[in-house]
Design an enzyme around this catalytic site. Structure first.
Site, short mmCIF file in Angstrom:
data_model
loop_
_atom_site.label_atom_id
_atom_site.label_comp_id
_atom_site.label_asym_id
_atom_site.label_seq_id
_atom_site.Cartn_x
_atom_site.Cartn_y
_atom_site.Cartn_z
N CYS A 1 1.07 -0.73 -0.34
CA CYS A 1 -0.20 0.02 0.24
C CYS A 1 0.86 0.74 0.20
CB CYS A 1 -0.97 0.08 1.01
SG CYS A 1 -0.60 0.39 3.05
N ASP B 1 15.52 26.69 -28.79
CA ASP B 1 14.61 26.83 -28.73
C ASP B 1 15.05 25.89 -27.03
OD1 ASP B 1 12.56 27.30 -30.25
OD2 ASP B 1 12.96 25.59 -31.53
N ASP C 1 6.83 27.06 -31.42
CA ASP C 1 7.66 27.65 -32.90
C ASP C 1 7.43 27.76 -34.29
OD1 ASP C 1 10.36 29.35 -33.62
OD2 ASP C 1 11.00 26.51 -33.71
N CYS D 1 3.38 1.77 2.97
CA CYS D 1 4.94 1.07 2.60
C CYS D 1 5.64 1.42 1.67
CB CYS D 1 4.25 0.19 1.94
SG CYS D 1 3.36 -1.43 2.62
N ASP E 1 11.63 22.65 -31.21
CA ASP E 1 12.71 21.88 -32.09
C ASP E 1 14.51 22.12 -31.81
OD1 ASP E 1 12.00 22.99 -34.60
OD2 ASP E 1 12.73 21.45 -35.32
#
Length: 937
Positions: A11, A676, A450, A14, A672
C-alpha cells in the site's frame, strides 16, 4: 541517480515509509518510490550499501536495478505483479475457510449435519475452529508479520490495520475457549454449547481470506496499468548477427551473409560494429544502413502504423522491426545510448516520479493509519465503557473500523492514474519524462509554438512557379533545376528536388526539356545533342550563373538578378507581394529578359491547422513566437488561424514572453531547435519534437516521438483525462472513508445502519478495486487520428461560421505583431479583373488561374456570363487553388482569375451560377462567399 527494485510493498504507506526512511540517510538528496512499478530512484552521495541496509531493516526486499539496458527482461518480470504464490496460499486458505464456515454456521443457518462428534462436545468444535483458523493465519502469516513490524517501528500500514483486526478477533476467541473449558468442567454443557457457537474464529479467518483475495485482484488489475511499458520492453532486441572481424563473404554456393556473422547478445554490440538484420527481426542498435533495402515497422516506438521504406544511407532505430529485405548496418549507438534505451529509462523515471497533486494524498496517508488505530480504540472504549456494551459488541465495532478503512485506495488514486495516463500516451507516440508534466499539461492555458520545425516542416519547398516569357512553367522549372543542382544552398536544393534533376543528370546528352528551352528562347532548330555547361559560379547571398551551350543563364534573388538583367515594374510587384507573404522569391533570367519567378517557402506540417483548431476547442490559446520576419510569420499564422504572434524573437525574447504568460496561467512551449532550449526550460512544460535537436529534446518535459502536431493534442487530452481520473479517485477514496468509518463505528446503529467486520473487509477490497478500475478507464479514451480529425473539422466549421468573433476570447494575450488582413468591402465590385498582368493575365487574356478549362466547352445555346465574386478567408495561392477547384466543380467555368490579396475573383462561365451551393461548399472549406455580382443581376 541510482535505481533500486523494491519487493513486498502492499500500500501507499509502505512506499511512504521506505521513502521517508531513505530520505533521512546522510547524503540523500532526493528519493522517490513507485508503488506501481516497485522502483525507487535515489540521488545523492549515499552508498548503495546504506540504502539496501535501511530498506532491508524495514522488512522489504531490495536489489540494485540495472540501468545499462542489459537487464530489461528482469525489469519486465518485476513490472508484472506475481500473484501465483498468493493465489496458492489463497486457495488452500479458502478450502480451510469453507470447512470452518460449515462447522461454525452451516448446521445453524442451513440445517446441515454437523455430527455428534462436535455437537456432543462443544469444546471439540471450538478447538477444531482454533486449529483451522490458526492454519489460515500461518499460511498468510507474512501479512500479519509485516503489519506488526510496521507498528513496532511506528510506521503502521494497511497491513497493520488488518493484523490488529484479525488478531483481536482471534485472541478474543482464544480467551473464550478458556471460559468454555470452565463451563464444561462445571457441567454447564448448554451454556458451553451456546458459547462455542459465538466464537469469532470464522470471522478472523474470513477477514484474512477476503483481504488476501482483494490483494490478488488488485495486483492483477494494477498490473494492467503498466501494459504499455511492458509492451515497450517486450520489443527489446535480444540478439544480433554481428559480422566477425576480418570476415569476408564467400562467393558461389556459400554466398550467404550469415556465414560471416556470429550471434551475440544485443548488449554486446559496440559502436561501428557491422551486423545483419534478417526479415522479421528486431534491429539491435541505432545504426546506418550500409547495404540492402527494406521496410521498417516503427509502431512500437512512434505509434505510426505505416512502415517506412529504407535503403543504404538511411538511419534506423534500435527495437524497430525489419519487415522485409536483408539489411547490413553499422552501429551508431549501442546499449544504454540508443534511442530505445533512453526511452525506457525516461518512462521508468516518469512512472517513479510523483505528481504535485499526489503530495496531498501522501500527507493524508501518512497520518491516516495512526488516526484509524486511535479511532478504533476510541470506538471500543465508547461502546464498552460509555454505552455499556458487551466485550464482543465493542470488539466487533472496533474491528469493523480497522477493516473498513482503506488507505490503499487513497494511496493508489494518483500513481495508478499517472501510470495508466503515461502508458496511454506512450502508445500514441507521446513520451512524458515525469509525472508532474503529465499533470500540468492537463492544466495548460497557453500553448507557445515555434514556427520553423514545429508548425512548419523546417525544409523549404517550391510553392509556385510562374512564367513571364515564352517558356512554359515546366520549362522554367527544368532550367532552374539544372542550374540549382550544382548548389548546396537549401533553397537551391528545394528547386532541384522539385524539378527532379540531380547534377549527374546535367552531363552528356541534351535532354528533351533543354531542347524545348533552346528552341523557344533562341529559335534554334537544332540545339545539338550535347549539353555543355561551363563557367558555373555561385555568388554568396545572391544566386548562381552558368553558361549552357554558349548562352548565359542566371538564377537568384532580386538584387542579384537586377545586377545581371532588367526587372520590370510588374515583375517587381509580384516578387514584393510574394516576399510580403514570407515566401523566398528567386528569378530565372538571361541577360536580356526575366524568364520566370519561383517562390520557395517552408510548408506547413500536415494537421497543423487542425491541431491549432483543437487547441482552441480545448480552451487553450495558441501563440506563435519565431525568429523569422513578420511577413513570413503572419502568412503562416493566418493559414493556421493563430491570432497571437511575435516575430524576430531571439531565444531570450521568447523566454521573456513565456515568463509573462506564466503569470497568467500554465504555459507550455513546443519547439525543436537549439534556439528553443532556453524557452523550453522557461515554460511550465517544455514539449520537444523528436525530430529536433538533442538539446531541445533534453530540455523538454514531454517528447513528441511521432513527428506530427496531432500528437500535441493527444498529449493534452491524455493529461486532462489523467488529471480528471486522479480527482475522481481522490474524491472516491476520501468520501468512502468519510462515510465508511462512522458507519463502522456504529454512529448510525440506532437507525439500523451498521457494518459487520466481514462486510467492512469486503468494502475495503472493493474500494481499492474501484480506484484501479477507474484508472484503467483511461485506456478507453479515444484519441485516434480519426477522432481528432473529426473534432477538428467540426471546430473549423464553427470558426468559418463565427469569423473573427470566434477568436475574441483569445486576443491580446501578448502584444502581437500580427498584421490584420485587408478589410473586405462587401458592396464594392472590382472595376477590372484582378491580377492584371499576373502570370500573363490581362483583362483580355484567355488564360485562367489554373489554365484554360478546355473541358468546360458547352453547346453554343448556353449563354456566356461574367461574375465578380467577393470571397473572404483566402490567404495564399493554395487558397486560390482550392477556391478555383470548388468553383469549377459547381459552375461551368470557362476562365477565372482569383486574388487572395483582394479577396476577389472574376469568372467567365456558361449557364447558371448556383450561389447557394457555391456558398455552402466554400463555407465547408473555410471560406466565406460575401457577395456575387454578375451580368445577369
Amino acid at each position: 541517480m541510482n535505481s533500486y527494485s523494491i519487493t513486498g510493498m502492499n500500500c501507499s504507506a509502505c512506499s511512504n515509509h521506505i521513502e521517508q526512511t531513505v530520505k533521512r540517510l546522510p547524503g540523500v538528496t532526493s528519493c522517490e518510490v513507485s508503488l506501481i512499478t516497485g522502483i525507487m530512484n535515489v540521488t545523492g552521495s549515499v552508498s548503495q550499501e546504506a540504502v539496501i541496509r535501511a530498506v532491508t531493516e524495514l522488512g522489504y526486499g531490495i536489489t540494485v536495478s540495472d540501468s545499462s539496458g542489459g537487464n530489461i527482461p528482469d525489469y519486465v518480470s518485476r513490472l508484472t505483479p506475481s500473484v501465483k504464490p498468493m493465489l496458492t496460499g489463497f486457495l488452500i486458505s479458502l478450502v480451510l475457510l469453507l470447512i470452518l464456515m460449515y462447522l461454525a454456521t452451516g448446521h445453524l443457518m442451513f440445517g446441515l449435519p454437523a455430527g455428534s462428534f462436535f455437537m456432543d462436545r462443544p469444546d471439540r468444535l471450538a478447538y477444531t475452529e482454533l486449529i483451522l483458523t490458526s492454519a489460515i493465519l500461518l499460511i498468510n502469516g507474512r501479512l500479519l508479520i509485516k503489519g506488526y513490524r510496521g507498528l513496532v517501528r511506528m510506521m503502521p500500514t494497511m497491513d497493520t490495520l488488518v493484523a490488529i483486526g484479525v488478531s483481536a478477533s482471534y485472541l478474543y476467541s482464544v480467551q473464550k475457549i478458556a471460559l468454555l473449558n470452565t463451563l464444561i468442567s462445571a457441567d454447564m454443557t448448554e451454556q458451553a454449547a451456546k458459547l462455542a457457537h459465538n466464537l469469532y474464529f470464522e470471522s478472523a479467518a474470513m477477514l484474512l481470506v477476503i483481504v488476501v483475495f482483494g490483494k490478488i485482484l488488485e495486483r492483477s488489475a494494477r498490473g494492467k496499468t503498466t501494459t504499455a511499458l511492458r509492451g515497450l520492453l517486450d520489443i527489446t532486441p535480444k540478439n544480433a548477427h554481428r559480422i566477425r572481424a576480418g570476415a569476408h563473404r564467400q562467393e558461389g554456393v556459400n554466398d550467404n551473409p550469415l556465414n560471416a556473422a556470429e550471434d551475440v547478445p544485443a548488449a554486446a554490440l559496440k559502436v561501428n560494429d557491422v551486423f545483419i538484420v534478417l526479415p522479421g527481426e528486431s534491429i539491435p542498435a541505432d545504426a546506418v544502413i550500409i547495404e540492402g533495402s527494406g521496410s521498417i515497422n516503427e509502431s512500437g516506438l512512434t505509434g505510426e502504423s505505416m512502415p517506412r521504406d529504407v535503403t543504404a544511407g538511411d538511419t534506423v532505430t534500435g527495437a524497430t522491426v525489419n519487415i522485409n529485405g536483408l539489411l547490413k548496418c553499422r552501429a551508431l549507438r549501442t546499449g544504454s545510448e540508443t534511442v530505445f534505451s533512453k526511452m525506457v529509462e525516461t518512462v521508468k523515471v516518469a512512472l517513479t516520479s510523483k505528481a504535485p497533486i499526489s503530495r496531498t494524498a501522501d500527507t493524508i496517508s501518512a497520518y491516516f493509519v495512526p488516526a484509524v488505530i486511535v479511532l478504533a480504540i476510541l470506538t471500543f472504549c465508547v461502546w464498552y465503557f460509555l454505552l455499556n456494551g458487551t466485550m464482543a459488541v465493542a470488539l466487533e465495532y472496533a474491528t469493523a473500523v480497522l477493516l473498513v478503512s482503506c488507505p490503499c485506495a487513497l494511496g493508489l488514486a494518483t500513481p495508478l492514474a499517472i501510470t495508466a495516463g503515461a502508458g496511454k500516451a506512450l502508445r500514441n507516440g507521446v513520451l512524458f519524462k515525469n509525472a508532474e508534466s503529465l499533470e500540468k499539461i492537463g492544466r495548460v492555458k497557453y500553448m507557445v509554438l515555434d514556427k520553423t520545425g514545429t508548425i512548419t516542416a523546417g525544409t523549404p519547398k517550391v510553392t509556385s512557379v510562374i512564367t513571364v516569357s515564352a517558356l512554359s512553367v515546366e520549362n522554367v522549372l527544368h532550367l532552374a533545376g539544372i542550374l540549382e543542382s550544382f548548389s548546396s544552398h537549401p533553397v537551391a536544393k528545394a528547386v532541384a528536388a522539385e524539378s527532379g534533376i540531380h547534377n549527374t543528370d546535367t552531363y552528356g546528352l541534351m535532354d528533351e526539356g533543354m531542347n524545348e528551352v533552346m528552341k523557344k528562347l533562341y529559335s534554334a532548330t537544332d540545339p545539338g545533342s550535347i549539353m555543355n555547361i561551363t563557367e558555373f559560379a555561385e555568388v554568396t547571398s545572391g544566386g548562381v550563373h552558368a553558361t549552357i551551350n554558349g548562352h548565359r543563364f542566371f538564377i537568384g534573388n532580386q538584387d542579384y538578378i537586377r545586377s545581371k538583367s532588367v526587372i520590370s515594374a510588374d515583375i517587381g510587384e509580384i516578387c514584393n507581394d510574394m516576399s510580403n507573404k514570407g515566401d523566398t522569391t528567386i528569378l530565372l533570367a538571361t541577360e536580356r529578359e526575366i524568364l520566370g519567378i519561383i517562390s520557395v517557402s517552408d510548408v506547413i506540417r500536415d494537421n497543423a491547422a487542425e491541431s491549432v483548431a483543437l487547441l482552441y476547442r480545448q480552451g487553450i490559446t495558441p501563440i506563435m513566437l519565431t525568429g523569422d520576419n513578420i511577413f513570413s510569420a503572419s502568412g503562416i499564422a493566418e493559414k493556421v488561424h493563430i491570432r497571437n504572434l511575435k516575430a524576430n524573437c531571439l531565444p531570450e525574447d521568447k523566454a521573456q514572453v513565456i515568463r509573462e504568460l506564466r503569470g497568467k496561467g500554465v504555459t507550455a512551449m513546443v519547439g525543436d531547435g537549439i534556439n528553443d532550449a532556453l524557452p523550453l526550460t522557461e515554460a511550465d512544460i517544455g514539449i520537444a519534437v523528436a525530430s529536433g535537436s538533442d538539446i531541445a529534446i533534453d530540455a523538454g518535459n514531454v517528447v513528441l516521438v511521432k513527428n506530427t502536431m496531432l500528437n500535441l493534442v493527444k498529449a493534452i487530452r491524455c493529461g486532462r483525462r489523467t488529471l480528471r481520473t486522479i480527482k475522481e479517485n481522490l474524491f472516491w477514496a476520501l468520501c468512502y472513508n468519510i462515510v465508511g468509518l462512522p458507519l463502522a463505528a456504529g454512529a448510525l446503529s440506532s437507525f439500523g445502519l451498521r457494518l459487520t467486520p466481514v462486510f467492512a473487509a469486503s468494502c475495503m477490497a472493493a474500494s481499492s478495486l474501484i480506484v484501479v478500475g477507474n484508472s484503467l478507464r483511461i485506456f478507453l479514451t479515444d484519441i485516434s487520428e480519426k477522432k481528432l480529425t473529426e473534432d477538428a473539422r467540426n471546430e473549423n466549421e464553427k470558426i468559418s461560421a463565427m469569423g473573427e468573433a470566434y477568436f475574441r476570447p483569445h486576443l491580446n494575450v501578448i502584444t502581437s505583431d500580427r498584421k490584420e488582413p485587408a478589410p473586405v468591402h462587401k458592396n464594392t465590385v472590382p472595376a477590372d479583373p484582378v491580377f492584371s498582368g499576373f502570370m500573363g493575365i490581362t483583362p483580355d487574356s484567355p488564360v485562367s488561374h489554373a489554365q484554360k478549362n478546355t473541358e468546360a466547352e458547352t453547346p453554343d445555346e448556353n449563354m456566356v456570363h461574367y461574375a465578380n465574386l467577393i470571397i473572404d478567408g483566402m490567404v495564399c495561392e493554395h487558397c486560390e487553388s482550392t477556391v478555383c477547384e470548388i468553383l469549377r466543380k459547381h459552375v461551368n467555368i470557362i476562365n477565372i482569375v482569383i486574388s487572395h490579396r483582394r479577396n476577389a475573383a472574376v469568372a467567365e462561365y456558361r449557364g447558371n451560377f448556383d450561389e447557394a451551393t457555391v456558398k455552402r461548399e466554400l463555407s465547408l472549406a473555410g471560406y466565406n462567399l460575401v457577395n456575387v455580382f454578375n451580368d445577369s443581376m
